[in-house]
Design a protein around this motif. Structure first.
Motif, short mmCIF file in Angstrom:
data_model
loop_
_atom_site.label_atom_id
_atom_site.label_comp_id
_atom_site.label_asym_id
_atom_site.label_seq_id
_atom_site.Cartn_x
_atom_site.Cartn_y
_atom_site.Cartn_z
N VAL A 104 -11.58 -13.11 2.81
CA VAL A 104 -12.56 -12.53 2.61
C VAL A 104 -14.00 -13.41 2.83
O VAL A 104 -14.40 -14.65 2.20
CB VAL A 104 -13.13 -12.12 1.63
CG1 VAL A 104 -13.51 -11.50 1.43
CG2 VAL A 104 -11.37 -11.00 1.02
N GLY A 105 -14.72 -13.36 3.80
CA GLY A 105 -15.87 -13.74 3.76
C GLY A 105 -17.37 -13.20 3.34
O GLY A 105 -17.17 -11.98 2.91
N ALA A 106 -18.23 -14.11 2.54
CA ALA A 106 -18.95 -13.55 1.39
C ALA A 106 -20.72 -14.10 2.06
O ALA A 106 -21.49 -14.36 1.30
CB ALA A 106 -19.18 -14.20 0.18
N ALA A 107 -20.68 -14.96 3.03
CA ALA A 107 -21.91 -15.78 3.61
C ALA A 107 -22.63 -14.70 4.70
O ALA A 107 -21.89 -13.84 4.76
CB ALA A 107 -21.48 -16.71 4.79
N ALA A 108 -23.52 -14.64 4.21
CA ALA A 108 -24.96 -13.76 4.20
C ALA A 108 -26.00 -14.86 5.80
O ALA A 108 -25.35 -16.29 5.54
CB ALA A 108 -25.51 -13.96 3.43
N VAL A 166 -7.64 -12.99 -7.37
CA VAL A 166 -8.17 -13.17 -6.43
C VAL A 166 -9.42 -14.34 -6.74
O VAL A 166 -9.32 -14.83 -8.37
CB VAL A 166 -9.45 -11.83 -6.02
CG1 VAL A 166 -10.61 -12.43 -5.11
CG2 VAL A 166 -9.25 -10.74 -5.82
N ALA A 167 -9.60 -15.20 -5.42
CA ALA A 167 -9.97 -16.59 -5.77
C ALA A 167 -11.08 -16.69 -5.59
O ALA A 167 -11.20 -15.61 -4.16
CB ALA A 167 -9.11 -17.63 -5.88
N VAL A 168 -11.85 -17.21 -5.56
CA VAL A 168 -13.33 -17.36 -5.17
C VAL A 168 -13.51 -19.15 -5.03
O VAL A 168 -13.56 -19.77 -5.64
CB VAL A 168 -14.54 -17.15 -5.76
CG1 VAL A 168 -15.60 -17.28 -4.99
CG2 VAL A 168 -14.40 -15.76 -6.43
N ILE A 169 -13.85 -19.37 -3.19
CA ILE A 169 -13.93 -20.99 -2.94
C ILE A 169 -15.51 -21.27 -3.28
O ILE A 169 -15.86 -20.08 -1.84
CB ILE A 169 -13.41 -21.18 -1.44
CG1 ILE A 169 -12.17 -21.60 -2.33
CG2 ILE A 169 -13.86 -22.25 -1.71
CD1 ILE A 169 -11.34 -22.65 -3.24
N ALA A 170 -15.83 -21.85 -3.72
CA ALA A 170 -18.01 -21.86 -3.81
C ALA A 170 -18.51 -22.93 -4.86
O ALA A 170 -17.14 -23.29 -4.89
CB ALA A 170 -18.16 -20.69 -4.08
N GLY A 171 -19.37 -23.43 -4.02
CA GLY A 171 -20.01 -24.71 -5.18
C GLY A 171 -19.81 -24.80 -6.46
O GLY A 171 -19.82 -23.72 -6.64
N ASN A 172 -20.06 -25.56 -6.91
CA ASN A 172 -19.85 -26.23 -8.67
C ASN A 172 -20.91 -25.13 -8.94
O ASN A 172 -21.51 -24.62 -9.91
CB ASN A 172 -20.21 -27.58 -8.17
CG ASN A 172 -18.63 -28.07 -8.79
OD1 ASN A 172 -17.62 -27.25 -8.80
ND2 ASN A 172 -18.66 -29.54 -8.15
N ALA A 219 -18.85 -9.13 -3.72
CA ALA A 219 -17.13 -9.84 -2.56
C ALA A 219 -16.06 -9.72 -3.45
O ALA A 219 -15.13 -9.11 -3.20
CB ALA A 219 -17.02 -11.22 -1.86
N ALA A 220 -16.63 -10.47 -4.19
CA ALA A 220 -14.99 -11.53 -5.10
C ALA A 220 -14.49 -9.64 -5.94
O ALA A 220 -13.19 -9.32 -5.87
CB ALA A 220 -15.20 -12.18 -6.09
N LEU A 221 -15.05 -8.67 -6.66
CA LEU A 221 -15.14 -7.45 -7.16
C LEU A 221 -14.53 -6.35 -5.94
O LEU A 221 -13.17 -6.24 -6.40
CB LEU A 221 -15.80 -6.63 -7.78
CG LEU A 221 -16.75 -7.51 -9.12
CD1 LEU A 221 -18.03 -6.71 -9.44
CD2 LEU A 221 -15.85 -7.38 -9.99
N ASN A 222 -14.56 -6.60 -4.89
CA ASN A 222 -14.50 -5.71 -3.87
C ASN A 222 -13.03 -6.24 -2.96
O ASN A 222 -12.68 -4.90 -3.16
CB ASN A 222 -15.63 -5.86 -2.85
CG ASN A 222 -16.60 -4.96 -2.75
OD1 ASN A 222 -16.82 -4.30 -4.07
ND2 ASN A 222 -17.63 -4.99 -1.96
N ALA A 223 -12.69 -7.26 -3.15
CA ALA A 223 -11.70 -7.77 -2.81
C ALA A 223 -11.10 -7.12 -3.52
O ALA A 223 -9.36 -7.36 -3.74
CB ALA A 223 -11.71 -9.55 -3.09
N LEU A 224 -10.57 -7.79 -5.12
CA LEU A 224 -9.79 -7.85 -6.33
C LEU A 224 -9.96 -5.66 -6.98
O LEU A 224 -7.46 -5.45 -6.37
CB LEU A 224 -10.83 -8.01 -8.05
CG LEU A 224 -9.50 -7.32 -9.21
CD1 LEU A 224 -8.61 -8.40 -9.07
CD2 LEU A 224 -10.91 -7.48 -10.24
#
Length: 249
Positions: free
Chosen positions: A98-102, A186-192, A174-179
């Motif tokens: 799933v992509g979440a970049a604007a 659901v996992a999210v890959i993002a900066g710290n 995006a995470a809530l929609n994926a859930l």
């Protein structure tokens, strides 16, 4: 009788705590060991879907439909160094991408139009219709100032704080929609910075859907006071001074 009952109780398997609904796996973007750590976490978690900060919805859909297109979709997103992210893709298993970049155009418009206007009807859900407390706003501006090598006027950092809030809200949505679509976890890959529990993605999720459980794991290069549920320290990556190009005369 009591001893027999006690023996049977001790013989029962210990049940692990259930996995959170959403796990945010933070990273230092250019650190290969951080991505190896994220990959190991994904293999343990076996998520139904993984939300990527780096991929647009379109690029993610392309990689999701055909995993052999992952590297090309990554390059199309504008991010570099796919080889150090490849272990994450190798660890996805059956998880959906799933992509979440604007887009850059949307991010630039946050400076002129504000984060709430860009998020539209969901702005209030994630708190973007409210100003930050002044002390938090000043702290976040100072952090952005330092992160950008103090090379730009600090007044410019207000727009960067707005962009950060917008992106946190978009990733949380995006995470809530994926859930909702694929189920937990659901996992999210993002900066710290996006994994922070005080104002990052977990905080946005807690505001929008307080019944949803989250866990934030940060893969960092040194011990930190950053609010995270779990900190995993990885070796420091070798890199040039990131401020040299901004501060050199």
């Amino acid at each position: 009788m009591r001893l027999t009952a006690l023996f049977l109780l001790l013989a029962l398997p210990v049940m692990a705590n259930p996995a959170p609904d959403i796990v945010v796996l933070g990273e230092v973007h250019d650190n290969p060991d951080a991505h190896l750590g994220q990959a190991a976490a994904l293999r343990d978690l076996r998520p139904t879907a993984v939300v990527f900060e780096m991929l647009s919805a379109e690029d993610a859909a392309r990689a999701d439909a055909d995993r052999s297109q992952s590297a090309d979709a990554w390059e199309a997103s504008g991010w570099q160094d796919f080889p150090i992210y490849a272990p994450i893709f190798d660890a996805l298993g059956e998880a959906r991408i799933v992509g979440a970049a604007a887009s850059r155009e949307v991010v630039r418009s946050v400076y002129s139009n504000g984060a709430a206007a860009l998020l539209g009807a969901d702005a209030a859900r994630f708190g973007l219709d409210e100003a930050l407390p002044e002390d938090q706003h000043q702290l976040r501006m100072q952090m952005q100032f330092e992160a950008h090598c103090e090379a730009m006027p600090i007044d410019m950092m207000a727009g960067m704080v707005a962009v950060q809030r917008y992106r946190d809200a978009v990733f949380a949505r995006a995470a809530l929609n994926a859930l909702e679509t694929y189920g937990p976890p659901v996992a999210v890959i993002a900066g710290n910075g996006h994994a922070r529990t005080d104002w990052g993605v977990p905080a946005m999720i807690a505001r929008a859907a307080p019944e949803i459980t989250t866990r934030a794991i940060g893969f960092v290069e040194e011990d930190t006071n950053m609010p995270l549920d779990e900190i995993r320290i990885v070796p420091r990556a070798r890199r040039d001074d990131p401020c040299q190009s901004l501060t050199s005369k």
